[in-house]
Scaffold this motif. Structure first.
Motif, PDB file in Angstrom:
ATOM      1  N   GLY A 188      47.889  63.577 -27.947  1.00 55.55           N
ATOM      2  CA  GLY A 188      49.041  62.938 -28.136  1.00 55.55           C
ATOM      3  C   GLY A 188      48.980  61.551 -27.393  1.00 55.55           C
ATOM      4  N   THR A 189      50.046  60.797 -27.448  1.00 56.52           N
ATOM      5  CA  THR A 189      50.052  59.558 -26.795  1.00 56.52           C
ATOM      6  C   THR A 189      51.558  59.270 -26.277  1.00 56.52           C
ATOM      7  N   LYS A 193      37.653  53.063 -20.159  1.00 59.18           N
ATOM      8  CA  LYS A 193      36.157  52.694 -20.253  1.00 59.18           C
ATOM      9  C   LYS A 193      35.595  52.277 -18.662  1.00 59.18           C
ATOM     10  N   GLU A 205      44.713  58.625 -23.657  1.00 56.93           N
ATOM     11  CA  GLU A 205      43.734  57.701 -24.267  1.00 56.93           C
ATOM     12  C   GLU A 205      42.572  57.856 -24.147  1.00 56.93           C
ATOM     13  N   LEU A 213      46.573  45.826 -23.847  1.00 56.08           N
ATOM     14  CA  LEU A 213      46.269  46.393 -25.179  1.00 56.08           C
ATOM     15  C   LEU A 213      47.336  47.616 -25.704  1.00 56.08           C
ATOM     16  N   ARG A 214      47.171  48.829 -24.496  1.00 59.48           N
ATOM     17  CA  ARG A 214      47.852  49.936 -24.619  1.00 59.48           C
ATOM     18  C   ARG A 214      47.708  50.282 -23.069  1.00 59.48           C
ATOM     19  N   MET A 252      54.266  56.445 -26.258  1.00 61.35           N
ATOM     20  CA  MET A 252      54.808  55.265 -26.682  1.00 61.35           C
ATOM     21  C   MET A 252      55.934  54.420 -25.993  1.00 61.35           C
ATOM     22  N   VAL A 264      44.545  52.020 -21.708  1.00 58.07           N
ATOM     23  CA  VAL A 264      43.463  52.182 -22.526  1.00 58.07           C
ATOM     24  C   VAL A 264      42.109  51.488 -21.933  1.00 58.07           C
ATOM     25  N   LEU A 265      42.434  50.426 -21.385  1.00 55.62           N
ATOM     26  CA  LEU A 265      41.376  49.837 -20.794  1.00 55.62           C
ATOM     27  C   LEU A 265      40.911  50.444 -19.580  1.00 55.62           C
TER      28      LEU A 265
END
Lengths: 77, 229
Positions: free
Chosen positions: B103-104, B68, B97, B60-61, B106, B64-65
């Motif tokens: 920010g992020t 959770k 995330e 996904l990114r 990329m 990010v997973l």
């Protein structure tokens, strides 16, 4: 019930992959090409319920997209 | 052996957790404890590290997973209480995330995985993470495909105005410019903190700069954290 969630980059975010694809299309001779932006989509099936769309919105916002750089759009299939 | 223990969160795909443990044990002189991602309780939280590598395939990114995971829920709770948290590489991606950092990260501008040495200017030498570094430029390796820091104009302005930027990519002499920006990061940003300055995220790997026969700036980094414990 199936929802389709489209994700793409916000305007102004540089996506080198889209740029490379765009350049290739131009090189193929399609000179009228103005813009191209790559995205992705998810098909999500959930059981029939009242707040289904709300749930999909939450999933899209909290996981599937990154609000810093991406937009999402949901359609019912 | 000292009693203090630092927790390192481990995800499926983490691969810098052991390097990090060795760096911490040898240069911070404390024990380490691995916390598997599905633990919702972190017993030792004087300081928490989120290591580099991958997490859940970076599907996904990147990162990010992992946000959770039950362990991350606990990290978020503790971070808000002021516990010092350091995320390196994938750890930095995870921290952005889950919105603990702005920010992020990329894809690198050149679309390549970059594995190289990098020079970093210590932009803020007053933060709890950098004030004992005693150098204006350090050298840590980088190894990532998604290290291109991006933030909205408003976030970037806030980061700059609040002195939240700790490291910027630079030349050996400390010159910050496009030429010395390996991945396309905005304003050459390599490491930032949150507004409260108890959370650090950085793409470069200090735990890989502790070798006897190579560059040892990582030793300074870990030694410098001693007073936090």
């Amino acid at each position: 019930m199936i929802y389709r969630v489209y994700i793409n980059y916000k305007k102004g975010i540089l996506d080198p992959e889209s740029e490379a694809i765009k350049k290739t299309i131009s090189n193929m001779g399609f000179k009228s090409l103005k813009n191209l932006s790559k995205g992705k989509f998810f098909d999500i099936e959930i059981s029939e319920k009242k707040n289904g769309l709300k749930e999909i919105e939450k999933i899209s916002k909290d996981l599937l997209s990154n609000p810093v750089i991406e937009n999402f759009k949901i359609i019912k299939k | 052996m000292p009693k203090r223990i630092i927790s390192i969160i481990v995800f499926p795909g983490s691969n810098c957790d052991r390097d990090l443990a060795i760096a911490i044990q040898n240069h911070l002189n404390v024990k380490t404890q691995y916390v598997w991602h599905d633990n919702s309780k972190i017993d030792n939280y004087e300081m928490i590290f989120i290591p580099g590598g991958f997490s859940f395939g970076d599907y996904l990114r990147a990162g990010v997973l992992a946000t959770k995971s039950p362990a991350l829920g606990e990290v978020i709770r503790l971070a808000k209480k002021g516990v010092p948290i350091i995320g390196i590489c994938n750890g930095f991606q995870i921290l952005t995330e889950c919105n603990l950092l702005d920010g992020t990260l990329m894809n690198n501008k050149n679309q390549l995985f970059i594995c190289d040495k990098s020079y970093l200017k210590i932009e803020n030498n007053k933060s709890i993470f950098s004030k004992n570094l005693k150098k204006s430029v350090v050298q840590f390796p980088i190894a990532h495909a998604q290290g291109n820091f991006f933030a909205s104009n408003d976030s970037l302005k806030e980061l700059e105005d609040n002195n939240q930027i700790i490291f910027r990519y630079c030349s050996k002499q400390g010159v910050i410019n496009e030429k010395n920006n390996p991945n396309g990061s905005l304003n050459n940003i390599a490491g930032i903190t949150n507004k409260q300055k108890n959370i650090l995220g950085m793409m470069p790997h200090p735990e890989r700069a502790i070798n006897k026969f190579d560059d040892q700036d990582g030793v300074l980094f870990f030694n410098g954290l001693k007073e936090l414990l």
